[in-house]
Structures are given as structure tokens and as C-alpha cells.
Design a protein around this motif. Structure first.
Motif, mmCIF file in Angstrom:
data_model
loop_
_atom_site.group_PDB
_atom_site.id
_atom_site.type_symbol
_atom_site.label_atom_id
_atom_site.label_comp_id
_atom_site.label_asym_id
_atom_site.label_seq_id
_atom_site.Cartn_x
_atom_site.Cartn_y
_atom_site.Cartn_z
ATOM 1 N N SER A 248 0.817 -1.240 -0.048
ATOM 2 C CA SER A 248 -0.152 0.072 -0.004
ATOM 3 C C SER A 248 0.863 1.388 0.024
ATOM 4 C CB SER A 248 -0.902 -0.093 1.176
ATOM 5 O OG SER A 248 -1.776 1.092 1.491
ATOM 6 N N ALA A 249 1.903 1.149 0.968
ATOM 7 C CA ALA A 249 2.833 2.220 0.977
ATOM 8 C C ALA A 249 3.592 2.638 -0.497
ATOM 9 C CB ALA A 249 3.800 2.448 1.998
ATOM 10 N N ALA A 250 3.927 1.591 -1.105
ATOM 11 C CA ALA A 250 4.554 1.717 -2.361
ATOM 12 C C ALA A 250 3.599 2.067 -3.643
ATOM 13 C CB ALA A 250 5.222 0.388 -3.024
ATOM 14 N N ILE A 251 2.648 1.771 -3.478
ATOM 15 C CA ILE A 251 1.434 1.916 -4.609
ATOM 16 C C ILE A 251 1.049 3.451 -4.275
ATOM 17 C CG2 ILE A 251 -0.981 1.923 -5.475
ATOM 18 C CD1 ILE A 251 1.002 -0.354 -6.560
ATOM 19 N N SER A 252 0.772 4.005 -3.251
ATOM 20 C CA SER A 252 0.228 5.285 -2.892
ATOM 21 C C SER A 252 1.461 6.561 -2.841
ATOM 22 C CB SER A 252 -0.393 5.305 -1.281
ATOM 23 O OG SER A 252 0.706 5.013 -0.497
ATOM 24 N N THR A 253 2.622 5.911 -2.642
ATOM 25 C CA THR A 253 3.730 7.037 -2.763
ATOM 26 C C THR A 253 4.311 6.893 -4.193
ATOM 27 O OG1 THR A 253 4.227 6.586 -0.430
ATOM 28 C CG2 THR A 253 5.872 7.586 -2.016
ATOM 29 N N CYS A 254 4.577 6.042 -4.713
ATOM 30 C CA CYS A 254 5.236 6.053 -6.041
ATOM 31 C C CYS A 254 4.288 6.205 -7.118
ATOM 32 C CB CYS A 254 6.278 4.726 -6.175
ATOM 33 S SG CYS A 254 7.613 4.421 -4.840
ATOM 34 N N PHE A 255 3.137 5.475 -7.136
ATOM 35 C CA PHE A 255 2.253 5.174 -8.194
ATOM 36 C C PHE A 255 1.250 6.479 -8.148
ATOM 37 C CE2 PHE A 255 -2.080 4.048 -9.699
ATOM 38 C CZ PHE A 255 -1.626 4.020 -11.251
ATOM 39 N N TRP A 256 0.934 6.926 -7.023
ATOM 40 C CA TRP A 256 -0.065 7.844 -7.018
ATOM 41 C C TRP A 256 0.518 9.321 -6.819
ATOM 42 C CZ3 TRP A 256 -4.872 8.605 -9.027
ATOM 43 C CH2 TRP A 256 -5.547 9.782 -8.767
ATOM 44 N N GLU A 257 1.204 9.357 -5.666
ATOM 45 C CA GLU A 257 1.306 10.807 -4.914
ATOM 46 C C GLU A 257 2.602 11.350 -5.903
ATOM 47 O OE1 GLU A 257 0.317 13.674 -2.657
ATOM 48 O OE2 GLU A 257 -0.709 11.687 -2.662
ATOM 49 N N TYR A 258 3.596 10.615 -6.171
ATOM 50 C CA TYR A 258 4.565 10.936 -6.976
ATOM 51 C C TYR A 258 4.483 10.595 -8.569
ATOM 52 C CZ TYR A 258 7.531 13.131 -3.167
ATOM 53 O OH TYR A 258 7.981 13.655 -2.170
ATOM 54 N N GLY A 259 3.396 9.794 -8.682
ATOM 55 C CA GLY A 259 3.144 9.545 -10.039
ATOM 56 C C GLY A 259 2.212 10.422 -10.854
ATOM 57 N N ILE A 260 0.771 9.691 -10.820
ATOM 58 C CA ILE A 260 -0.295 10.223 -11.330
ATOM 59 C C ILE A 260 -0.751 11.707 -10.824
ATOM 60 C CG2 ILE A 260 -2.662 9.940 -11.904
ATOM 61 C CD1 ILE A 260 -2.060 7.245 -12.174
ATOM 62 N N GLU A 261 -0.832 11.725 -9.596
ATOM 63 C CA GLU A 261 -1.204 13.083 -9.079
ATOM 64 C C GLU A 261 -0.132 14.094 -9.188
ATOM 65 O OE1 GLU A 261 -4.128 14.236 -5.245
ATOM 66 O OE2 GLU A 261 -2.303 13.260 -4.664
ATOM 67 N N ALA A 262 0.988 13.875 -9.253
ATOM 68 C CA ALA A 262 2.028 14.641 -9.474
ATOM 69 C C ALA A 262 1.956 15.553 -10.515
ATOM 70 C CB ALA A 262 3.465 14.258 -9.431
#
Length: 370
Positions: A248-262
Motif C-alpha cells: 500500500s505504501a509503495a503504490i500510494s507513494t510511487c504510483f499515485w502521489e509522486y506519479g499520477i497526481e504529481a
């Protein structure tokens, strides 16, 4: 006189072995092979050693020392009497090993005390027991085992499929957010779209993370729910609490917060903490509820429709993916609580003597299994 010496610490074991074998091939000590009766008769136990001599039984061992009395042919080592009371020999390596592992001797047999397994070993033994009760061609998943926060039986193939679903769902979610009004997302879309997409992503990543002022519904409701969905993606595929949290931490941090939402905003401090941490706590509660529903064949309050609907909310990634790849948790009770076989009536002829006498008894035997 020619004699050999062996230390007292191994004397008892050696003499017993020699008495049991009935001969004494002491190679490497300079002693010839002799008859066991003569050997025992010529043995003398001193404070430090046991001496074996080639002299005839009854001869003096050394000048000024007492002779060993000549016994009759010996059947056991107990016939030898030491000239003086000696301390017990030191424990042999074998005895120390037995004591070290907690073995006790009772009634001439070695008995092991009850073994206390570690919690992890107990879980593995329990898992093997449950696997033995399932159909041979069926691959068990986490819902087939008793609840545990540490046990794991990962299905990496399905987890990678879940990750692909999350990637696709992330881009769909970004498109939905683009369609929402600016006051709902706190995004100034007109200003954001002035920069090329990858340039604004790199700019946002370099500036973050910052404390954001998004709508509390997004920060403290939707983000924890998203973290719980990530958590359940791994938890339902056999990962334990720690492994699911890391996923969950990897997906929320790498994929979403620093990925799509960035692509749209600077990474948020609240989101980096709330999504995986609070999301994992909520996700474990979701997992417990889903286990209850699965163990009742996807029924909740007697309703199959309600059970399936709640499971879609609790574990959206797995439930959507299972529509295409098959749901292994359907008909859970059939695997764990098999239906008894159909009633069977057995009729067998019966013929034999009555109480061992000459009279014969004949008839039929009825057996009804249900």
C-alpha cells in the motif's frame, strides 16, 4: 608388563561397549585382542584412569599396589569392584547432548518432552493441516486458512494482475478528477495546462512534499479508502499485514502521489502519511469483514446480492479482476464443510453358529448410513 591407558572420562562407555560386544579389539592403543573375561579380570580402576594389562588375572598391577581379586567368568561389568570409592566419571558428550535437548530416561526408554513450537511454526503446521483437508487439485488462498496477521501464502501472479488493474484505474481516476470543478479538487486547471505535462510533473516533484489545503473529504476519507483498497489488493492475495502495508505504501507513494497526481499538483505531506498508514488500518478491518462474508458463501444478512455488493466496496480491485479471471472464494463452504454422502442401505446375508454351538443361525443384516 605391558599396559595401555585410557582416560577415566570415557572409561565407563568403553567398558560397557566391550562387555556388550564380547571381545576387545583395542587397535591404536598397542593392545592385542583378548578374551573379555580376561580383560575384565585384569582391569583396575584408579582415580585417574582404567588400566588394562596383559598379565594373567590375579597378578599385581604395579609394585606396592593391591591386586585385583580374580572373579568367576563375568556376565556383566557390575562384577568388577573398584579398590576404593571413586567419584563418578564426568558426563560424556552423548550425555551432555541428551541433557541439552531436554531428553529424559524413564523405564529404560528415552522419552522426549512436549515440544513448544514458535508461533510461526504453529501457523505453518496449522496451514498444512488445512491444506490436507482441501481437494487435491485446488490451490488454497488466504481465505482457506484461519485468520492470522503474520501467516502468508503469496500469489504473486494475481498480485501483478491487481497492480495492472490499479494502474488502469489510476488513469481513469485522473480523468474523472479532470472533469470535476476546480473548487472540488483545488486545482487551477487553466494555470496547470499552460505547461507541458511532463514539465509540470518534474516541477511539482522537485517542490514537494508540502502541506496541502485540499478538501478534507479527499484528504481524510478518499485517501484512506484508496490506501485500504491498495492494502486489500495484496492482503487478499496471501500477503500478511506487514507485506500488505508495504505494498500500500509503495503504490500510494510511487504510483499515485509522486506519479499520477504529481501531473496536477505538488505531492502532499498528509497524503504520504494518511494513505498508507490509516489506509492499512482500515484495510485490515475490511479484510476481517470480507472473511466473514466469504465464509458464508458471499451472503450477508441472508442476502447474496448484499454480500457481493459489500465485497465490491471492501475489495474493489480483487472483485473486479475476479470477474474475468475467476473467483476462488466462491462456494467456500463446499470445500470446508462438504455435504455428507447420500443415505445408503446395505443388506447382507448372515449365517453362523449360535454361541459356538451346533445350532445354525441364518438371516440378513441391515445397515443404514446417513
Amino acid at each position: 608388563m605391558r599396559r595401555g591407558m585410557i582416560p577415566k572420562s570415557v572409561a565407563a562407555a568403553l567398558v560397557v561397549a566391550l562387555a556388550s560386544a564380547g571381545a576387545c579389539p583395542l587397535h591404536g592403543m598397542g593392545l592385542p585382542q583378548v578374551d573379555i573375561d580376561h580383560l575384565l579380570a585384569a582391569a583396575r580402576i584408579s582415580n585417574d584412569s582404567i588400566y588394562f594389562t596383559r598379565e594373567e588375572p590375579g597378578a599385581l598391577m604395579d609394585q606396592g599396589e593391591l591386586p585385583m581379586p580374580l572373579p568367576s567368568p563375568l556376565d556383566s561389568i557390575e562384577a568388577i569392584q573398584a579398590p576404593e570409592e571413586l567419584p563418578l566419571p564426568e558426563a560424556s558428550a552423548a550425555t551432555e547432548t541428551i541433557e541439552a535437548i531436554g531428553m529424559t530416561e524413564a523405564g529404560g526408554e528415552i522419552q522426549l518432552p512436549p515440544v513448544s513450537l514458535s508461533p510461526l511454526m504453529e501457523e505453518k503446521e496449522l496451514a498444512r493441516m488445512h491444506e490436507s483437508l482441501l481437494p487435491g487439485s485446488y490451490r488454497p488462498n488466504i481465505y482457506d486458512y484461519p485468520y492470522s496477521r503474520t501467516f502468508r501464502c503469496e500469489n504473486w501472479h494475481r498480485l501483478w494482475q491487481n497492480t495492472a488493474v490499479l494502474f488502469g484505474g489510476g488513469f481513469v481516476a485522473l480523468g474523472v478528477l479532470e472533469l470535476l470543478p476546480d473548487d472540488a479538487t483545488a486545482w487551477n486547471k487553466a494555470e496547470i495546462h499552460k505547461k507541458p505535462i511532463f514539465q509540470r510533473w518534474w516541477t511539482n516533484v522537485k517542490k514537494g512534499p508540502v502541506w496541502d489545503h485540499d478538501n478534507p473529504i479527499f484528504n481524510y476519507v478518499l485517501h484512506p479508502y484508496g490506501g485500504a483498497a491498495y492494502y486489500m489488493s495484496a492482503r487478499s492475495q496471501g500477503f500478511n499485514v506487514l507485506g500488505s502495508f508495504l505494498y500500500s505504501a509503495a503504490i500510494s507513494t510511487c504510483f499515485w502521489e509522486y506519479g499520477i497526481e504529481a501531473f496536477m499538483e505538488i505531492p502532499s505531506i498528509q497524503d504520504l502519511f494518511v494513505t498508507p498508514v490509516v489506509g492499512s488500518i482500515v484495510g485490515e478491518c475490511f479484510y476481517r469483514v470480507k472473511r466473514h462474508i466469504v465464509e458464508n458463501d458471499y451472503t450477508l444478512a441472508g442476502s447474496y446480492f448484499l454480500g457481493r455488493a459489500v465485497c465490491f466496496i471492501l475489495d474493489p480491485v480483487n472483485e473486479v479482476a475476479d470477474l474475468f479471471r475467476g473467483n476462488p472464494n466462491l462456494h467456500w463452504s463446499r470445500r470446508h464443510n462438504p455435504k455428507p454422502s447420500d443415505p445408503e442401505l446395505t443388506v447382507m446375508p448372515m449365517l453362523g453358529p449360535v454361541n459356538g454351538g451346533p445350532e445354525q443361525l441364518w438371516g440378513i443384516s441391515l445397515s443404514y448410513n446417513f
